[in-house]
Motif scaffolding. Structure first.
Motif, PDB file in Angstrom:
ATOM      1  N   LYS A 216       0.833  -1.195   0.000  1.00 15.97           N
ATOM      2  CA  LYS A 216       0.000   0.000   0.000  1.00 15.97           C
ATOM      3  C   LYS A 216       0.869   1.248   0.000  1.00 15.97           C
ATOM      4  O   LYS A 216       2.037   1.224   0.394  1.00 15.97           O
ATOM      5  CB  LYS A 216      -0.941   0.012   1.197  1.00 15.97           C
ATOM      6  N   LEU A 217       0.259   2.334  -0.465  1.00 18.21           N
ATOM      7  CA  LEU A 217       0.973   3.599  -0.564  1.00 18.21           C
ATOM      8  C   LEU A 217       1.294   4.127   0.827  1.00 18.21           C
ATOM      9  O   LEU A 217       0.427   4.188   1.700  1.00 18.21           O
ATOM     10  CB  LEU A 217       0.122   4.614  -1.320  1.00 18.21           C
ATOM     11  N   VAL A 218       2.566   4.518   1.003  1.00 16.09           N
ATOM     12  CA  VAL A 218       3.000   5.154   2.241  1.00 16.09           C
ATOM     13  C   VAL A 218       3.132   6.658   2.041  1.00 16.09           C
ATOM     14  O   VAL A 218       2.645   7.450   2.850  1.00 16.09           O
ATOM     15  CB  VAL A 218       4.354   4.567   2.717  1.00 16.09           C
ATOM     16  N   GLU A 219       3.786   7.055   0.967  1.00 17.21           N
ATOM     17  CA  GLU A 219       4.014   8.473   0.694  1.00 17.21           C
ATOM     18  C   GLU A 219       4.063   8.705  -0.809  1.00 17.21           C
ATOM     19  O   GLU A 219       4.367   7.785  -1.572  1.00 17.21           O
ATOM     20  CB  GLU A 219       5.351   8.938   1.304  1.00 17.21           C
ATOM     21  N   ARG A 220       3.801   9.949  -1.195  1.00 16.07           N
ATOM     22  CA  ARG A 220       3.941  10.335  -2.600  1.00 16.07           C
ATOM     23  C   ARG A 220       4.473  11.768  -2.647  1.00 16.07           C
ATOM     24  O   ARG A 220       3.916  12.656  -2.020  1.00 16.07           O
ATOM     25  CB  ARG A 220       2.610  10.207  -3.336  1.00 16.07           C
ATOM     26  N   TRP A 221       5.557  11.951  -3.400  1.00 14.79           N
ATOM     27  CA  TRP A 221       6.220  13.243  -3.489  1.00 14.79           C
ATOM     28  C   TRP A 221       6.230  13.721  -4.941  1.00 14.79           C
ATOM     29  O   TRP A 221       6.101  12.924  -5.868  1.00 14.79           O
ATOM     30  CB  TRP A 221       7.665  13.141  -2.981  1.00 14.79           C
ATOM     31  N   GLY A 222       6.452  15.012  -5.119  1.00 23.18           N
ATOM     32  CA  GLY A 222       6.522  15.574  -6.455  1.00 23.18           C
ATOM     33  C   GLY A 222       7.912  15.549  -7.051  1.00 23.18           C
ATOM     34  O   GLY A 222       8.069  15.737  -8.264  1.00 23.18           O
ATOM     35  N   ASP A 223       8.924  15.315  -6.213  1.00 24.44           N
ATOM     36  CA  ASP A 223      10.299  15.214  -6.705  1.00 24.44           C
ATOM     37  C   ASP A 223      11.148  14.541  -5.635  1.00 24.44           C
ATOM     38  O   ASP A 223      10.691  14.258  -4.528  1.00 24.44           O
ATOM     39  CB  ASP A 223      10.883  16.594  -7.079  1.00 24.44           C
ATOM     40  N   TRP A 224      12.419  14.292  -5.963  1.00 19.56           N
ATOM     41  CA  TRP A 224      13.315  13.581  -5.050  1.00 19.56           C
ATOM     42  C   TRP A 224      13.703  14.412  -3.834  1.00 19.56           C
ATOM     43  O   TRP A 224      14.133  13.873  -2.819  1.00 19.56           O
ATOM     44  CB  TRP A 224      14.569  13.131  -5.788  1.00 19.56           C
ATOM     45  N   ALA A 225      13.550  15.734  -3.927  1.00 18.22           N
ATOM     46  CA  ALA A 225      13.914  16.609  -2.813  1.00 18.22           C
ATOM     47  C   ALA A 225      12.789  16.760  -1.795  1.00 18.22           C
ATOM     48  O   ALA A 225      12.937  17.479  -0.811  1.00 18.22           O
ATOM     49  CB  ALA A 225      14.330  17.983  -3.344  1.00 18.22           C
ATOM     50  N   GLY A 226      11.668  16.103  -2.021  1.00 22.64           N
ATOM     51  CA  GLY A 226      10.571  16.158  -1.067  1.00 22.64           C
ATOM     52  C   GLY A 226       9.555  17.235  -1.356  1.00 22.64           C
ATOM     53  O   GLY A 226       8.802  17.638  -0.459  1.00 22.64           O
ATOM     54  N   GLY A 227       9.493  17.719  -2.605  1.00 24.86           N
ATOM     55  CA  GLY A 227       8.453  18.666  -2.977  1.00 24.86           C
ATOM     56  C   GLY A 227       7.090  18.004  -2.989  1.00 24.86           C
ATOM     57  O   GLY A 227       6.959  16.794  -3.212  1.00 24.86           O
ATOM     58  N   ALA A 228       6.057  18.792  -2.747  1.00 26.46           N
ATOM     59  CA  ALA A 228       4.703  18.246  -2.661  1.00 26.46           C
ATOM     60  C   ALA A 228       4.227  17.754  -4.023  1.00 26.46           C
ATOM     61  O   ALA A 228       4.551  18.337  -5.067  1.00 26.46           O
ATOM     62  CB  ALA A 228       3.745  19.313  -2.140  1.00 26.46           C
ATOM     63  N   PHE A 229       3.451  16.680  -4.011  1.00 22.05           N
ATOM     64  CA  PHE A 229       2.773  16.200  -5.219  1.00 22.05           C
ATOM     65  C   PHE A 229       1.436  16.915  -5.312  1.00 22.05           C
ATOM     66  O   PHE A 229       0.595  16.807  -4.412  1.00 22.05           O
ATOM     67  CB  PHE A 229       2.579  14.692  -5.150  1.00 22.05           C
ATOM     68  N   THR A 230       1.235  17.667  -6.375  1.00 17.80           N
ATOM     69  CA  THR A 230       0.033  18.474  -6.538  1.00 17.80           C
ATOM     70  C   THR A 230      -0.593  18.194  -7.895  1.00 17.80           C
ATOM     71  O   THR A 230      -0.041  17.449  -8.715  1.00 17.80           O
ATOM     72  CB  THR A 230       0.365  19.976  -6.442  1.00 17.80           C
ATOM     73  N   GLU A 231      -1.722  18.846  -8.147  1.00 17.19           N
ATOM     74  CA  GLU A 231      -2.391  18.649  -9.437  1.00 17.19           C
ATOM     75  C   GLU A 231      -1.563  19.178 -10.600  1.00 17.19           C
ATOM     76  O   GLU A 231      -1.788  18.799 -11.750  1.00 17.19           O
ATOM     77  CB  GLU A 231      -3.751  19.310  -9.422  1.00 17.19           C
ATOM     78  N   GLY A 232      -0.587  20.027 -10.301  1.00 17.82           N
ATOM     79  CA  GLY A 232       0.281  20.544 -11.358  1.00 17.82           C
ATOM     80  C   GLY A 232       1.580  19.778 -11.526  1.00 17.82           C
ATOM     81  O   GLY A 232       2.395  20.123 -12.396  1.00 17.82           O
ATOM     82  N   SER A 233       1.795  18.733 -10.728  1.00 16.10           N
ATOM     83  CA  SER A 233       3.050  17.976 -10.796  1.00 16.10           C
ATOM     84  C   SER A 233       3.174  17.239 -12.118  1.00 16.10           C
ATOM     85  O   SER A 233       2.189  16.702 -12.640  1.00 16.10           O
ATOM     86  CB  SER A 233       3.126  16.967  -9.651  1.00 16.10           C
ATOM     87  N   LYS A 234       4.386  17.197 -12.635  1.00 11.05           N
ATOM     88  CA  LYS A 234       4.641  16.489 -13.889  1.00 11.05           C
ATOM     89  C   LYS A 234       5.173  15.071 -13.658  1.00 11.05           C
ATOM     90  O   LYS A 234       5.304  14.297 -14.607  1.00 11.05           O
ATOM     91  CB  LYS A 234       5.623  17.286 -14.745  1.00 11.05           C
ATOM     92  N   ARG A 235       5.478  14.736 -12.412  1.00 14.05           N
ATOM     93  CA  ARG A 235       5.914  13.382 -12.079  1.00 14.05           C
ATOM     94  C   ARG A 235       5.629  13.129 -10.605  1.00 14.05           C
ATOM     95  O   ARG A 235       5.217  14.030  -9.868  1.00 14.05           O
ATOM     96  CB  ARG A 235       7.409  13.205 -12.358  1.00 14.05           C
ATOM     97  N   HIS A 236       5.852  11.901 -10.181  1.00 12.30           N
ATOM     98  CA  HIS A 236       5.688  11.576  -8.774  1.00 12.30           C
ATOM     99  C   HIS A 236       6.710  10.525  -8.358  1.00 12.30           C
ATOM    100  O   HIS A 236       7.161   9.714  -9.181  1.00 12.30           O
ATOM    101  CB  HIS A 236       4.269  11.099  -8.465  1.00 12.30           C
ATOM    102  N   ILE A 237       7.060  10.582  -7.092  1.00 17.87           N
ATOM    103  CA  ILE A 237       7.880   9.558  -6.451  1.00 17.87           C
ATOM    104  C   ILE A 237       6.958   8.863  -5.454  1.00 17.87           C
ATOM    105  O   ILE A 237       6.538   9.460  -4.465  1.00 17.87           O
ATOM    106  CB  ILE A 237       9.095  10.158  -5.698  1.00 17.87           C
ATOM    107  N   SER A 238       6.604   7.616  -5.721  1.00 16.29           N
ATOM    108  CA  SER A 238       5.631   6.891  -4.903  1.00 16.29           C
ATOM    109  C   SER A 238       6.319   5.789  -4.124  1.00 16.29           C
ATOM    110  O   SER A 238       7.139   5.047  -4.671  1.00 16.29           O
ATOM    111  CB  SER A 238       4.529   6.302  -5.785  1.00 16.29           C
ATOM    112  N   VAL A 239       5.962   5.691  -2.837  1.00 16.50           N
ATOM    113  CA  VAL A 239       6.590   4.735  -1.930  1.00 16.50           C
ATOM    114  C   VAL A 239       5.522   3.781  -1.408  1.00 16.50           C
ATOM    115  O   VAL A 239       4.492   4.217  -0.875  1.00 16.50           O
ATOM    116  CB  VAL A 239       7.265   5.448  -0.739  1.00 16.50           C
TER     117      VAL A 239
END
Length: 256
Positions: A216-239
């Motif tokens: 199951k999903l633990v976290e989702r980020w917008g980049d490797w530096a820990g930026g927020a994943f938002t509706e405008g994000s172009k990628r995601h880092i999913s854990v």
């Protein structure tokens, strides 16, 4: 991953320069910092290890890194680069290992090379079998960008400078979520054509695949530096993990 489509010698010869021009080399430090935390300094398995762009610096942190790739050419490049990383030829959709890993990761859209939903789900099953009880799966994927297609086709510009022009020509199959593409790289008087294909997948579908194999999903980020994943994000880092690991989750400050 189908045997009749691999990232062959043409990709291996051009890959390091391509990722540099595409900005991926510049973010390796953030990537390794992120993955090191989830490995807990133990061991990790990279799916689609390629030339070791991420695996080599991660191994230099003391993490025991192994990897799988279906390209002999890429594996040869890795072997020439280091002997610190154990890697073998295989299919990331269907692999087995007696080893159990604290971290399995798949970066830079490699997961999308699995061209069917069945292959992508099989990859999740394989990962679930090799993770240890506290292990995590980390996936880096672009958010599908499907605007601009005309009659199922479009051309995008990936990079332009005074020496290089890199274009991507796509054919879209929406029923199967497939893109068959040719990367056209103009440099001086030369033109390189690098074929590739992908099955794009939205993050909600990824979460469902994970749930089907007990992750199951633990976290989702917008980049490797820990930026927020938002509706405008172009990628995601999913854990993903087997448990919530509430004591092991990180804030964006931890990832810097």
């Amino acid at each position: 991953m189908d045997d009749d489509f691999v990232y062959d010698q043409k990709w291996a010869l051009n890959y390091e320069e391509f990722v540099r021009l595409h900005g991926k080399t510049a973010e390796v430090l953030d990537t390794v910092n992120f993955l090191e935390r989830y490995s807990s300094g133990r061991n990790a398995l990279e799916l689609g290890i390629g030339d070791g762009r991420v695996a080599v610096p991660l191994s230099e942190r003391g993490v025991r890194v192994e990897g799988i790739d279906n390209s002999d050419s890429m594996l040869q490049v890795l072997a020439e680069r280091t002997d610190m990383v154990k890697a073998w030829k295989g299919d990331i959709a269907d692999f087995r290992s007696e080893q159990r890993y604290r971290l399995v990761y798949c970066v830079y859209n490699t997961f999308k090379v699995l061209f069917t939903r069945e292959a992508q789900l099989a990859c999740f099953r394989s990962v679930a079998e090799v993770l240890d009880d506290q292990g995590s799966l980390v996936l880096e994927l672009d958010v599908p960008a499907l605007e601009g297609f005309v009659n199922g086709q479009k051309i995008t510009t990936l990079f332009v400078d005074h020496e290089n022009t890199i274009l991507n020509a796509h054919v879209h199959d929406p029923l199967n979520q497939n893109l068959v593409s040719s990367l056209l790289w103009f440099s001086g008087t030369s033109v390189r054509r690098l074929p590739h294909r992908a099955r794009y997948v939205y993050h909600q579908e990824l979460d469902t695949m994970a749930e089907l194999v007990g992750l199951k999903l633990v976290e989702r980020w917008g980049d490797w530096a820990g930026g927020a994943f938002t509706e405008g994000s172009k990628r995601h880092i999913s854990v993903y993990s087997r448990t919530s690991l509430l004591s092991g989750t990180f804030s964006s400050a931890d990832l810097r």
